[in-house]
Write an enzyme that holds these catalytic residues in place. Structure first.
Site, short mmCIF file in Angstrom:
data_model
loop_
_atom_site.label_atom_id
_atom_site.label_comp_id
_atom_site.label_asym_id
_atom_site.label_seq_id
_atom_site.Cartn_x
_atom_site.Cartn_y
_atom_site.Cartn_z
N ASP A 1 0.86 -1.19 0.00
CA ASP A 1 0.00 0.00 0.00
C ASP A 1 0.89 1.24 0.00
O ASP A 1 1.62 1.50 0.95
CB ASP A 1 -0.92 0.01 1.23
CG ASP A 1 -1.73 1.30 1.31
OD1 ASP A 1 -2.06 1.85 0.25
OD2 ASP A 1 -2.03 1.74 2.45
N ASP B 1 -5.87 2.86 -5.43
CA ASP B 1 -6.26 2.51 -4.07
C ASP B 1 -7.78 2.45 -3.89
O ASP B 1 -8.28 1.62 -3.12
CB ASP B 1 -5.64 3.47 -3.04
CG ASP B 1 -5.87 4.93 -3.40
OD1 ASP B 1 -6.59 5.22 -4.36
OD2 ASP B 1 -5.29 5.80 -2.69
#
EC number: 3.2.1.183
Length: 722
Positions: free
Chosen positions: A413, A517
């Site tokens: 991430d 994302d």
């Protein structure tokens, strides 16, 4: 010495028949040799290893410093069907004396060659336990029948892929005697590519040849259609001559039809052609380097569809000999290779490409698993095989420690502040997580990603997790097909036109997926969250920015230019505040963490933020969290700002309901719980009656970005191997 009920060392006989099976057996032999306190190793060499026309390849076993206990000349020359049958018969005549003398506890047999069938038959009839390597696979021709026949004779099975494991279970083999280990040759392959390779290329192909500018050709006869396979080989050579690239041609194996194929080579003058180098054998360590840096490999060898995928080298697979094999995207099949033009066109399509590295057949840790498996064998158990007839258990995971592994993904991430890497299991459990500050420059960032992923992959082995691939969640606009970040958010600098897939795939030898994302949050909900099983839903992320993802008919929507679901930039006011995108009145300009921080600073500068029970240290920046705290403590102005932000988000949700008409809207991120009631109120006041029943919920996932990144890997690999 006490090991799983055995009071002595396990005496293991490894029998190798040819250059191909030795490349799979050698890593196991080295592993056995390294643990003399547990094992005694006997090596039996037979088959084409001992024939000069096929390179006298027994010498490479001696060069590897193994003592050959027995050499058995078992090949009847003729290279036709009758010679294959006679060779099996000759081996059956000679093997009993050898096995009586060696008295092994277990014999390791590899693959699907006719020599291996003789080995397995002899051992089974003499009550010697058999460990079969690479059972359960499907290829083509007579090899399938031989492979499955050996499976029925073998007591223990080491397979390379999940599909092979499923096939073995479907063939009624005992679940507890099957080990999904991966291919042993991958233990060497995955550490091989960075070695000095140019000297090897020059040695075999000439001083003027460059990396990625030559071809490796390896084609064997198809024993069920010899005439056609010889014609196909002739067409292949014609195509290679026309293609006019330096080519290393290896002689075919000893199957029926090989003599005719060699005649074709000589008829066309391949051994004397300036563009060709024809060889009987290349040592495996050198062969690895040659295929790793080739512009293309062509033929019908299993090596092309199995081992070469570890390097992403383009492969052209000709005919039906490997028709059932699982392959990576680097393999182009030419099943009806009946014209020179077809093969030539395939060469033009494939030559010089570079594909993502594939680990379908192994992750580089097969040998340690196999050694543990060998140590677990209890010689006191009855020798008689047990078969598990249908119905087959739905749960095929193993119950014994050395087999049980957790199928997992590496999730990355890339946030505006932090860079996180996690090992995520198939069930969505975050097994281990690593966090670092996200560097400001491209070089520092990409190096840190590689370093963290390498460390996590190494740790995964210790945690008994098998990594299937890498998923990356990042801000900005992403081309998921190419694994490229096209344009990033302002929070992540130097992050435009960045190829994330190639460096990670090359370093880790794993497939890599990349997406935005917001899309990853939607994927996380689809696999692990409240969107599971729903056909249509929308996810909105409320964090530093506002993002989202749309699931329609169970699939993620990317849009024609990968810009779908930029929900934070839905305009809800024509004269609203400026947005980071350059527009005005976007949801993100009202409801993001950055927008709330902007309003909190304004209040703080006017001494209107702090109320009783609050303080902001001088060295601490004012943030959205302070605004939320002030609102909770009764600050009317802070409450008004939050209400306006929630209303803007609510209007955006109303637009989504009217445009997409999903069955569910999921609010995700740190601000979701503060907005949910305001959003529902706006829907009641502003939405059409036909969509007011659509539920809006707060996500219950703690790490949607990481879980979404993992789901790209887990969904794809599960679908591929089942």
């Amino acid at each position: 010495m006490e090991k799983n009920g055995n009071n002595r060392k396990l005496r293991v006989c490894v029998a190798t028949c040819n250059r191909a099976d030795y490349s799979k057996l050698a890593p196991i032999m080295f592993g056995i040799k390294m643990e003399p306190e547990f094992f005694e190793l006997d090596v039996v060499v037979l088959g084409s290893h001992l024939i000069d026309d096929y390179g006298n390849t027994y010498r490479m076993i001696e060069q590897d410093d193994f003592d050959i206990n027995t050499r058995l000349h078992t090949i009847v020359r003729g290279e036709d069907e009758a010679a294959m049958v006679e060779s099996v018969g000759l081996a059956l005549v000679k093997l009993p004396d050898v096995l009586n003398r060696l008295k092994p506890d277990i014999m390791i047999v590899h693959g699907d060659r006719f020599d291996a069938l003789a080995l397995a038959t002899s051992a089974a009839l003499m009550n010697i336990r058999i460990l079969h390597i690479e059972g359960g696979e499907v290829s083509g021709t007579i090899d399938d029948s031989i492979r499955h026949a050996i499976t029925k004779l073998a007591h223990y099975h080491v397979c390379c892929t999940r599909s092979a494991e499923q096939h073995l279970i479907s063939m009624c083999e005992d679940h507890d005697r099957i080990l999904l280990a991966g291919c042993p040759s991958y233990d060497k392959l995955l550490s091989a590519k960075n070695k000095d390779y140019m000297s090897i290329i020059r040695m075999w192909l000439g001083d003027d040849v460059k990396s990625k500018d030559y071809i490796v050709a390896l084609q064997h006869p198809v024993t069920t259609d010899i005439k056609h396979s010889i014609k196909m080989f002739e067409l292949t050579l014609d195509a290679l001559i026309s293609f006019n690239k330096r080519t290393l041609v290896l002689f075919p194996n000893i199957d029926a039809g090989s003599k005719e194929m060699v005649r074709v080579m000589r008829k066309k003058g391949i051994e004397h052609h300036p563009n060709f180098r024809a060889v009987k054998h290349v040592p495996f360590d050198q062969f690895i380097q040659l295929v790793a840096h080739a512009g293309c490999m062509i033929g019908n060898s299993s090596c092309g569809v199995r081992e070469v995928g570890a390097f992403g080298t383009p492969v052209i697979n000709l005919g039906t000999r490997q028709i059932g094999r699982e392959t990576g995207e680097n393999v182009l099949h030419v099943r009806d290779a009946d014209t020179q033009d077809k093969i030539l066109q395939a060469l033009h399509l494939q030559f010089g490409k570079q594909y993502p590295c594939s680990k379908i057949y192994g992750d580089g840790n097969a040998v340690p698993r196999i050694l543990k498996f060998l140590k677990s064998i209890d010689l006191q158990e009855p020798l008689q095989k047990k078969f598990c007839f249908p119905p087959v258990k739905e749960n095929i995971s193993q119950d014994i420690d050395h087999i049980l592994e957790t199928l997992s993904a590496l999730a990355v991430d890339l946030g505006g502040t932090n860079l996180r890497v996690a090992i995520v299991s198939m069930k969505g459990e975050i097994v281990k997580k690593y966090t670092q500050f996200n560097p400001k420059t491209y070089e520092e960032r990409i190096n840190l990603i590689l370093q963290m992923c390498v460390e996590a992959a190494a740790e995964a082995v210790k945690l008994n997790c098998r990594i299937l691939g890498v998923g990356i969640s990042t801000g900005g606009r992403v081309n998921p097909r190419e694994g490229v970040v096209l344009h990033s958010t302002k929070l992540i600098q130097e992050w435009n036109s960045v190829d994330l897939r190639s460096p990670l795939s090359d370093t880790l030898h794993l497939p890599v997926w990349v997406d935005n994302d917001g899309n990853c949050a939607a994927l996380a909900e689809r696999k692990f969250g409240q969107g599971k099983g729903l056909e249509n839903f929308v996810t909105l992320i409320t964090g530093t920015g506002i993002g989202g993802g749309i699931i329609h008919q169970h699939e993620l929507i990317h849009g024609s230019s990968f810009c779908a679901a930029e929900l934070g930039h839905l305009v809800v006011s024509l004269d609203g505040p400026d947005c980071s995108c350059g527009g005005r009145g976007c949801i993100e300009a009202y409801a993001s963490g950055m927008a709330l921080q902007r309003e909190a600073k304004k209040l703080h500068d006017e001494d209107l933020l702090l109320v009783e029970g609050m303080s902001v240290p001088k060295d601490e920046a004012v943030s959205a969290a302070h605004l939320i705290q002030a609102a909770k403590l009764g600050n009317v102005k802070a409450q008004s700002i939050l209400r306006t932000a929630g209303t803007a988000l609510g209007l955006g949700v109303v637009n989504i309901l009217h445009t997409i008409n999903p069955s569910l809207v999921i609010l995700s991120g740190v601000l979701a719980s503060h907005y949910i009631h305001i959003v529902k109120d706006v829907i009641r006041r502003q939405a059409l009656s036909s969509v007011q029943d659509v539920d809006v919920v707060v996500s219950d996932l703690a790490d949607p970005a990481l879980l979404g990144a993992a789901s790209m890997v887990l969904d794809y690999t599960t679908r591929r191997i089942c």
